[in-house]
Design an enzyme around this catalytic site. Structure first.
Site, PDB file in Angstrom:
ATOM      1  N   GLU A  72      -4.848   7.686  -3.031  1.00  0.00           N
ATOM      2  CA  GLU A  72      -5.295   6.436  -2.430  1.00  0.00           C
ATOM      3  C   GLU A  72      -5.553   5.386  -3.511  1.00  0.00           C
ATOM      4  OE1 GLU A  72      -5.142   6.344   0.760  1.00  0.00           O
ATOM      5  OE2 GLU A  72      -6.119   4.435   1.240  1.00  0.00           O
TER       6      GLU A  72
ATOM      7  N   HIS B 216       0.826  -1.202   0.000  1.00  0.00           N
ATOM      8  CA  HIS B 216       0.000   0.000   0.000  1.00  0.00           C
ATOM      9  C   HIS B 216       0.875   1.272   0.000  1.00  0.00           C
ATOM     10  CE1 HIS B 216      -3.846   2.094   1.084  1.00  0.00           C
ATOM     11  NE2 HIS B 216      -2.991   2.974   1.599  1.00  0.00           N
ATOM     12  N   GLU B 217       1.791   1.347   0.942  1.00  0.00           N
ATOM     13  CA  GLU B 217       2.613   2.563   1.050  1.00  0.00           C
ATOM     14  C   GLU B 217       3.522   2.734  -0.154  1.00  0.00           C
ATOM     15  OE1 GLU B 217       1.738   4.667   3.133  1.00  0.00           O
ATOM     16  OE2 GLU B 217       0.483   3.343   4.355  1.00  0.00           O
TER      17      GLU B 217
END
Lengths: 520, 520
Positions: B314, B281-282
């Site tokens: 996002e 995700h990061e």
């Protein structure tokens, strides 16, 4: 400082703000040397340059000068001419620093910054290619600019201070060549004799005296070294709520705020004690910083809350590295831990382990030097700085002068300038006047240790009992809280009752040498 | 931008300086969350406040306004009224931000800063003691102040923008309630049906569908998790010369300079996939930042080089976490690595491993929610923000409203406010208007992925071949370089050829759910 006049409060706010900027700069430096990926360097350089220019502006502006003058007036008026010692000293130190900043032509400041950056780049390349001539023009420019700086600064200095002395003031306040002469002459006489004694002993049938080669393993597992460093810090009062240890290419210690202390270490292949001893050393620096008179932060922005000199700072790191961690009692206690999980015991017994913690062999490189030869490395550099700055020695003669004097002092000769006069970064950044502090650190450490032992008994006894906290307590009571209320020489005299001399250091070395050679 | 008029160069220098300060602030934030010892917090707070005030001054001062006006004039003159698109857009974005800053009463800015700090403190305590009433006065004050802020900002906004819409602009430029309604209505209709389908399936004899409880080990060794995170990054183009991964209590990604990208992860006890999925995700966030149009740094200080919205940001992190790392092909490939060194295989086969990577069970906590229920958590918060900011709902009614709507949307009811309306930090800091970006991220990610697949074939096929670089290449070609040349909605339309809708997301979920339930 409660109930202060408004002018003092304004000054303190100014200093607080300045200190915030300075500590932001330290935080960026810490990140750069521990975490930052290499490609971040250019942007980081821009960030640091921005902060540096803000700092310079705050420390030299007319607005700040007005603030300081108003505070000086208010202090005098508020107490009817009887200014409290601490306040007087704070104002005095601030005034001195301001006058120095204001003596400098801004054009020179910029020229120096450029020359330092250029000098560093030329030096990197010259060292890599072992070509002093590539560095010489940069060094020559730095020498000229620093001499010019000393001439400008002279207006804020006592009339009898020489150019080298003026440049050394930021590191060692009030230092003089006469003092250094008195301290270094005995080193030049006695240290070579001690080195001879080692050479004679190691020429015999017993090979153990030839330092690192004998007995020590080439490698200790990295995880073990990390573990030992952690245990060392834990046993010496490391408080993870206020401290942080990271890894970096070169060990250092730095303070990022009144309750934020960082040290770094590294594991060096082929040097099994390097990380451990560097941890002891850097933690010594940090303990001093942690013990400075900051209390509730009201001293943090004021000069009295600062370290008084680089020599005193170094004395604290060397105390923990050399007097404690390289001491016999400490070796006895830690010997079992160093063997943890090793298949074979590389040392055989605690005596030989201790002996390996104390190599005794003159080498060409200062940062790897043992306690015997370290001082001579400094004498060499100090003499050459004087020659360059005050005796018109041409830069081109530096390599020959270096090699010749190295032969005289240590009996060895560099095969290349890379391991000779190009080994240190200091001159490449125009840093003249700094080297003597390293040697002063050894001398101060020994003299303070002598007083400590007269006061509470032998260091070895406390270490043997696992009570290093008592040693810390003594330093915390006698040394650390002095801050900048005294300069380095005054600090030693205040604590030990007599002027700094080389005698305690040389006495300590002779005694330690005798015991080390008895091991083999 | 070569050959610019002097006014544009001055403006760029100003922006460069501003960006340096902003990135220094980010560096301190990064250090604070990865390295800083806890006691350093107070001083760090002072440092950050100092930088914040410098930043605010630079972004709202009359001097800056003059600089921008001169640049606007010069741009028009230099090109004879035909300003290049990029420059026009940059100046437009700067003008908009300046007008917003200048609408605000400085007294309100200060009051908000104080209320945010107070709100955070009250919230920490209220959450600890599960006592909403302790937080209510702080929240109430924040709602009032943010409504006041929206009224002041209205002068710089189109007339038809509502208070909530105005507050959401910094996160999601040009967002409207009408858009959100159109996007969220299908979520409210379809997601509960999908959750029902899961519940029905798991009510059967097969227990595997009850998510994390079944089949996954409670713990994967920390060293293995670290190793898997490193391998993941390496296989996805992590360049250690520009990137750095550290550990922190909460994973995040941040950019400290045009060539300095940091991400953090953590190993969570009892959640064996947490570190791995958070890394994916990061890293998705970081890839987007790395792909923004900075090139040779000339865009870094300009708005066009920035991320266009939190929703788009996002979407990039969710693409790598959900579309790739939680996908079946990826699970097949990584399943053997996850078993490395484990005594027993906790999953039994790749299908069950993949199933465990995709829990499907509605829970009370947003940050732990699965892909099915996540959107409903956001709908809940969005509706309650509108109620508080635009529909005069008293703060005291929040807990009951939260719990009732949670029951309706997700079929579960918090037993305490701590796991209900006190779970997130956002409102405690007055952050209204942010939550929808999280849901938009899911929708945007799905719509962009659909276009990507139409263009270069199924994601799973590329992953199966170990060619995630092709996916990166597509995003790097179509999405990242757009910067702020378009807003989030325009970006989606530009790339996919049609307006953003919930359809691709819901279609993706239905298909995935079918496959997951087939596993059991």
């Amino acid at each position: 400082m409660p109930d202060q006049p408004a002018a003092l409060i304004s000054l303190q706010q100014h200093l607080h703000h300045t200190r915030l900027l300075g500590s932001i700069s330290s935080a960026l430096y810490y990140d750069q040397n521990t975490v930052m990926p290499p490609a971040g360097a250019a942007w980081r350089g821009d960030q640091l340059a921005l902060l540096a220019s803000q700092l310079h502006e705050r420390q030299s502006s007319a607005a700040y000068a007005d603030l300081l003058a108003a505070a000086e007036d208010a202090a005098g008026e508020a107490v009817g001419g009887d200014v409290p010692d601490a306040l007087r000293r704070n104002l005095q130190l601030l005034r001195l620093e301001l006058e120095r900043q204001r003596c400098l032509d801004p054009a020179l400041v910029q020229a120096l910054a450029r020359a330092q950056s250029r000098g560093n780049a030329l030096w990197q390349e010259a060292r890599r290619s072992n070509d002093f001539s590539a560095f010489a023009p940069g060094l020559s420019e730095l020498v000229q600019l620093r001499r010019q700086q000393a001439r400008q600064l002279a207006a804020a200095e006592p009339a009898d201070r020489s150019p080298w002395e003026i440049l050394a003031q930021p590191f060692e306040p009030d230092i003089s060549k006469a003092q250094l002469n008195a301290l270094f002459t005995p080193l030049k006489e006695v240290l070579p004799q001690l080195l001879d004694r080692v050479a004679t002993a190691s020429a015999g049938p017993e090979p153990a005296a030839s330092a690192r080669a004998a007995g020590s393993p080439a490698e200790l597992p990295e995880a073990l070294q990390e573990q030992l460093c952690s245990e060392l810090l834990q046993s010496w009062g490391y408080d993870p709520s206020r401290c942080q240890r990271s890894r970096s290419a070169h060990p250092f210690s730095c303070t990022l705020g009144p309750a934020d202390f960082r040290i770094t270490t590294r594991v060096v292949p082929g040097q099994p004690f390097s990380a451990f001893l560097a941890t002891a050393h850097e933690w010594g620096h940090s303990l001093y910083e942690q013990g400075l008179p900051w209390g509730d932060d009201h001293y943090f922005p004021w000069p009295l809350g600062e370290a008084t000199s680089m020599g005193v700072h170094e004395s604290q790191s060397l105390f923990w590295e050399c007097r404690v961690a390289r001491g016999r009692a400490f070796a006895e206690r830690w010997y079992p831990r160093f063997r943890t999980g090793l298949e074979a015991d590389p040392w055989g017994n605690a005596s030989r382990f201790w002996r390996q913690l104390n190599p005794l062999q003159p080498g060409l490189i200062r940062v790897e030097a043992d306690e015997l030869s370290y001082g001579l490395h400094i004498v060499l550099r100090y003499e050459l700085e004087l020659a360059l700055l005050e005796q018109e020695m041409p830069v081109a003669e530096l390599p020959a002068a270096w090699n010749g004097r190295m032969q005289e002092l240590l009996g060895i000769r560099p095969a290349s300038d890379a391991e000779g006069c190009l080994q240190d970064i200091h001159w490449a950044e125009g840093l003249f006047g700094y080297f003597p502090s390293y040697a002063l650190g050894h001398l101060i450490s020994a003299q303070l240790a002598e007083t400590l032992e007269a006061d509470i008994g032998p260091i070895e006894r406390h270490v043997d009992a696992g009570e290093e906290a008592t040693l810390q307590g003594w330093l915390a009571g006698h040394v650390w809280p002095l801050g900048r209320s005294v300069n380095g020489a005054e600090l030693v005299e205040r604590v030990s009752g007599r002027p700094l001399s080389a005698e305690p250091f040389l006495g300590y070395l002779e005694h330690k040498l005798e015991r080390l050679l008895a091991v083999g």
